[in-house]
Design a protein around this motif. Sequence first.
Motif, PDB file in Angstrom:
ATOM      1  N   HIS A   1      50.157  11.590  37.231  1.00 35.28           N
ATOM      2  CA  HIS A   1      51.314  11.176  36.485  1.00 35.28           C
ATOM      3  C   HIS A   1      51.967   9.884  36.752  1.00 35.28           C
TER       4      HIS A   1
ATOM      5  N   THR B   1      56.874  12.629  30.006  1.00 35.25           N
ATOM      6  CA  THR B   1      58.087  13.217  30.770  1.00 35.25           C
ATOM      7  C   THR B   1      59.145  12.244  30.744  1.00 35.25           C
TER       8      THR B   1
ATOM      9  N   LYS C   1      59.879  17.481  29.326  1.00 37.49           N
ATOM     10  CA  LYS C   1      58.752  16.969  28.823  1.00 37.49           C
ATOM     11  C   LYS C   1      58.350  17.448  27.423  1.00 37.49           C
TER      12      LYS C   1
ATOM     13  N   LYS D   1      51.820  12.361  31.667  1.00 38.83           N
ATOM     14  CA  LYS D   1      51.425  13.399  32.693  1.00 38.83           C
ATOM     15  C   LYS D   1      50.024  14.052  32.355  1.00 38.83           C
TER      16      LYS D   1
END
Length: 343
Positions: free
Chosen positions: A122, A86, A76, A117
């Motif tokens: 997410h 990510t 990430k 995220k």
Amino acid sequence: MSHKSLLSTLRSTRTAAPLLTALVSAAAATGAMAQSNVTISGTIDAAMYRGFDGIAISKGTQVGSLQRSDLTFSGKEDLGGGLATTFRLSTRFEPDTGATEQSNKPFWYGESTVGLKGGFGHVRIGRAMDAVTANDWAYDPWENFDRLASPAWQFWHYNYAVDRRGNAGSAEYFRLNNGVFYDSPTYGGVSVSVNTSFEKSTAAGAGQATPYGLALKYGTGGFKTTFSSGRNADGDTVKFLGLKQAFGDFTVMGAYDVSTYRGSVSNSTARSATLGATWQLNPVLLQASIGRMSVDGDHSQMVSLGGRYPLSKRTYLYSSVSRFKMYQKDGATGFGAGVNHSF
């Protein structure tokens, strides 16, 4: 093709080195950036085992992954303000030969996603497990991670294909291609996971329904429950309910799954119910389950026992044995033992 045909069919390369070398180099370069991180992880599992002769898994004593082996690159980048991007790339392989797990599956079989995220949850785009199969493993004492003993492996997952043609024209039972995936934050113990795909298949005979997966989860203390539902592009459906309660080192769990295969003339419905338990009897983890499945009036049963003995935080020895009776066939016993190392 009915559930029975699918199950019977189920049970009856490229060189990766240059690609992996490039990825390792890229990971090292990216890891040097102040706001980024890349993790290389995976599992190597090797066992000697014997499948259910005449029923499932090929006959004879074998050497290979009983609990699967994988290699994963994930990471990430902090974008500031609580937002991060990510990515995850995961492949599966057979340690006894070094080959990818199956020739009809893509190289990044496990997952290939990029996402964002933040406080909203997410969001990922790409190929990944759908909301049903990404959550039902929690109600299996083997966490869907044993080809012999796992009730999820033998009963739930192969009754419903997330995509009938997701692997070069053959069925994909766990993952959705061209998907959008969302996992919410947890509020008061409640969270949700959803997925869909807006891209229509161009394969001959492919269905055109919009696929979806939905999982509603709740957990507090030692209690956990999940209700999930899904539909693939051909109109097949699945509904799943799981319950789990921990009493200190002893945990009991149960699951009920209803999967319907939409045929050209008639539908085929499979119903399965399983009960399992784990007992952390330090240092050994003991596992047990019993299950029953009905497909259009024909029944299958399975009883499994197993255990894990840790050698370290990342390595354990394990063994499992199962007695499986499928439809009208005589019962058969499968057993195996191996070593599992994660990194």
